[in-house]
Design a protein around this motif. Structure first.
Motif, PDB file in Angstrom:
ATOM      1  N   GLY A 123     -31.561 -10.476  10.747  1.00 31.37           N
ATOM      2  CA  GLY A 123     -30.425 -11.135  10.106  1.00 31.37           C
ATOM      3  C   GLY A 123     -29.805 -12.229  10.954  1.00 31.37           C
ATOM      4  N   GLY A 136     -34.204 -11.568   7.331  1.00 36.52           N
ATOM      5  CA  GLY A 136     -32.939 -10.998   6.897  1.00 36.52           C
ATOM      6  C   GLY A 136     -31.802 -11.997   6.877  1.00 36.52           C
ATOM      7  N   GLU A 164     -26.501  -8.473   4.656  1.00 36.62           N
ATOM      8  CA  GLU A 164     -27.300  -7.303   4.281  1.00 36.62           C
ATOM      9  C   GLU A 164     -26.735  -6.033   4.925  1.00 36.62           C
ATOM     10  N   THR A 210     -27.728  -2.446  12.004  1.00 35.93           N
ATOM     11  CA  THR A 210     -28.995  -3.177  11.996  1.00 35.93           C
ATOM     12  C   THR A 210     -29.329  -3.694  13.390  1.00 35.93           C
TER      13      THR A 210
END
Length: 647
Positions: free
Chosen positions: A60, A66, A70, A76
């Motif tokens: 991300g 990503g 999210e 994460t």
């Protein structure tokens, strides 16, 4: 150093002979951008001292897969660090692993040390309170809004996200972050700890006492070059003192391990070296996502680095999603950008200022992947002095960012795309990146278009590096501020440098008169001046059939520079074929604000749309000029207006 991919994370392995591996844990958002140069310097220094080192982007973030929205990003990122530890152990064969993180990265590293066994922990100015950290991020954003974008109206409702210089944290992440507190969340699981503290604060003292009370081998030291490592100022030197402190600590407590093992020979470490030489193309680390596939590339005899992003093929596991906005776009364009014929189109994203190839607020990564979903390939690259290119410098001056050498590097990127089969490439740049794209397009006849956003300068000399324009806003900003009471209050309190601003505005006016006078003299046989040279360059582009999109914020200082060359409303430039100029009030200079990036995406898509329309021989004023798509990755977007229509 070699590019690698693991569990949807992109990274660089700086391998060495030692038995102790070091994993660098990034800070958050804008701090990760600012840290990139110093982080690479640390990794290279550790590698030279026999410590295999891995620097990478959490999922991300950066070049990894990503997006920032999210779910719980904190969880994460913790998982990404655990994946990095496993990768280091499995693929390099090291016997010991040390986590090293700065700011929020230091906090994340400490939390991961609670979960899995590691042999050492280096915490550099860690965040000790997630709640206080959120307040700090809000303060940074508020200060930036007040100084860099006072003319842009803020959102009337209170958003559920926290935005800082283009990066956002969403509700799940904010809730998790608010619960983070050190030393309460720490466990005495790691045997060796180094704490670098820039302020000797009470909070960091509590962390130190916690480890000491639990018989952890902990050391604390000053972090005097903290600003050098964590600063947006590009000409600050690398934090050599802190780098040496980390190296010394590792040698003392974990040994250098010299000669214990041979550097790993990873089969996924090779990259595409040259698009023109298929015989040197090896198995490269690839990152797949929804509609895109990315590969690191090294070109121009190993000098330059980039990430090649192309549409995902049917053979891979990332099909293009059923996206109504994509369907609307294709229908409006009347040109199928997902067809095989559009493989000739490609975009090159150039560095903005000293930021590496992901772009400010990671915008080039987002744009590249959106374009791939629409069937368009792209290359986001680093010029030779920046980012992950071989010769990247630790300290960057403004003159280096505007050098002809850097312009030639962007030209090499254009040629790489053509050699890869994309015969209709267009470079895209913001600010100094627009300067590089403009000159690269002029010098490379293979470029068929360019998108130039908030370009500050069209010509450059060394004296420009100290010009007040680098810090003084556009004249329009000060004229608009006359009506604001808060600005008068700051003026009378001495917070505004009146002398510098007044001198700059006066000099701008004199330069404008001087250019007009030079134009008159040129008409009577005088020597060509800067204005003539710039106009000649644009005339050359028009004669070659190059389509140029120019976009400015209504209050951008570069707009003033442009009008001094082309006249108000770009009157001279609008007379050339293929030139399209727009201005927008909601455009901040660096495009940190989401509405500004909405506009940028719209401009890039229109540019490609017009190229495809011309290629398909669609009649002017026909379907190609139909209503524009109303949705993109950042939300609903109103139609752009041309300069002439707005004034």
């Amino acid at each position: 150093m070699r590019p690698i991919v693991f569990n949807e994370c992109f990274g660089w392995l700086h391998d060495a002979e030692g038995k102790t591996g070091v994993i660098l844990c990034n800070p958050y958002g804008h701090e990760a951008l600012w840290t990139h140069r110093g982080w690479r310097a640390l990794a290279e220094n550790l590698s030279r001292n026999h410590f295999p080192t891995l620097r990478f982007d959490y999922r991300g973030t950066g070049d990894s897969a990503g997006a920032e929205n999210e779910g719980d990003a904190i969880e994460t990122w913790l998982n990404s660090i655990e994946d990095a530890v496993r990768y280091m152990r499995e693929h390099t064969g090291v016997a010991q692993v040390v986590l090293c993180g700065i700011r929020l990265g230091g906090t994340l590293a400490a939390l991961v040390a609670n979960r899995i066994a590691v042999d050492g922990l280096v915490m550099m100015a860690p965040v000790t309170s997630g709640r206080e950290y959120q307040r700090e991020l809000r303060l940074i954003q508020r200060r930036w809004r007040n100084t860099a974008a006072p003319h842009i109206e803020a959102e009337k409702h209170k958003p559920d996200y926290l935005e800082t210089l283009g990066f956002r944290l969403y509700p799940e992440t904010l809730r998790h972050l608010e619960q983070v507190a050190l030393p309460q969340d720490l466990q005495p699981a790691v045997p060796n700890v180094l704490l670098l503290d820039p302020e000797k604060s009470r909070a960091s003292g509590a962390v130190l006492n916690f480890y000491r009370e639990h018989a952890v081998n902990v050391e604390v030291d000053a972090f005097d070059d903290y600003t050098a490592l964590l600063s947006e100022i590009s000409d600050t030197p690398a934090p050599h003192a802190s780098i040496q402190r980390v190296v010394t600590w590792l040698r003392t407590h974990l040994g250098d391990g010299m000669g214990v093992r041979s550097p790993s020979d990873l089969p996924t470490a090779a990259v595409i070296n040259d698009a023109t030489a298929p015989d040197v193309m090896h198995v490269a680390p690839m990152l797949h996502g929804n509609g895109f596939c990315e590969t690191p590339v090294i070109f121009d005899n190993g000098r330059l680095f980039g990430i090649y992003c192309r549409p995902e093929t049917a053979q891979t596991d990332g099909p293009v999603p059923d996206d109504e906005s994509v369907d609307d776009l294709l229908r409006d364009m009347q040109v199928d950008l997902t067809s095989a014929a559009t493989g000739q189109y490609a975009v090159l994203f150039a560095n903005t200022a000293a930021s590496h190839h992901i772009g400010e607020a990671r915008m080039w990564v987002t744009q590249a992947r959106l374009l791939a979903q629409r069937g368009i390939a792209s290359l986001r690259m680093d010029v030779g002095i920046l980012g992950d290119s071989a010769g990247a410098q630790e300290s960057i001056e403004a003159t280096m960012l505007h050098s002809m050498r850097s312009c030639a590097d962007v030209s090499e990127g254009i040629s790489w795309l053509v050699d890869a089969g994309h015969t209709r490439p267009s470079p895209v740049g913001i600010c100094s990146g627009a300067y590089l794209c403009f000159h690269a397009t002029v010098m490379n006849p293979r470029a068929v278009g360019a998108v130039l956003i908030n370009q500050n300068f069209y010509t450059w000399s060394d004296k420009d590096a100290t010009r007040p324009e680098m810090v003084v806003a556009a004249t329009r900003v000060y004229l608009a501020s006359i009506r604001r009471a808060d600005k008068w209050k700051r003026l009378f309190s001495g917070q505004i440098p009146v002398g510098t601003i007044a001198a700059t505005l006066m000099r701008r006016q004199f330069e404008k008169w001087g250019r007009r006078g030079a134009d008159i003299l040129k008409a009577f046989g005088g020597q060509e001046n800067h204005t003539g040279a710039v106009r000649k360059a644009f005339s050359t582009l028009a004669q070659r059939g190059v389509r140029v999109r120019i976009l400015y914020g209504d209050f951008d200082v570069g707009l003033e520079e442009s009008e001094s060359y082309f006249g108000r409303d770009f009157k001279w430039l609008r007379g050339l074929p293929g030139m399209n100029i727009s201005t927008e009030r909601s455009l901040d200079h660096a495009l940190f604000l989401y509405p500004a990036r909405q506009i940028m995406q719209e401009v890039i898509e229109r540019h490609l749309h017009e190229q495809a329309s011309c290629s398909a021989n669609l009649q002017a004023g026909g379907a190609a000029n139909a209503s524009r798509p109303q949705w993109n990755a950042f939300g609903r977007q109103p139609p752009l207006r041309s300069v002439a229509a707005k004034r």
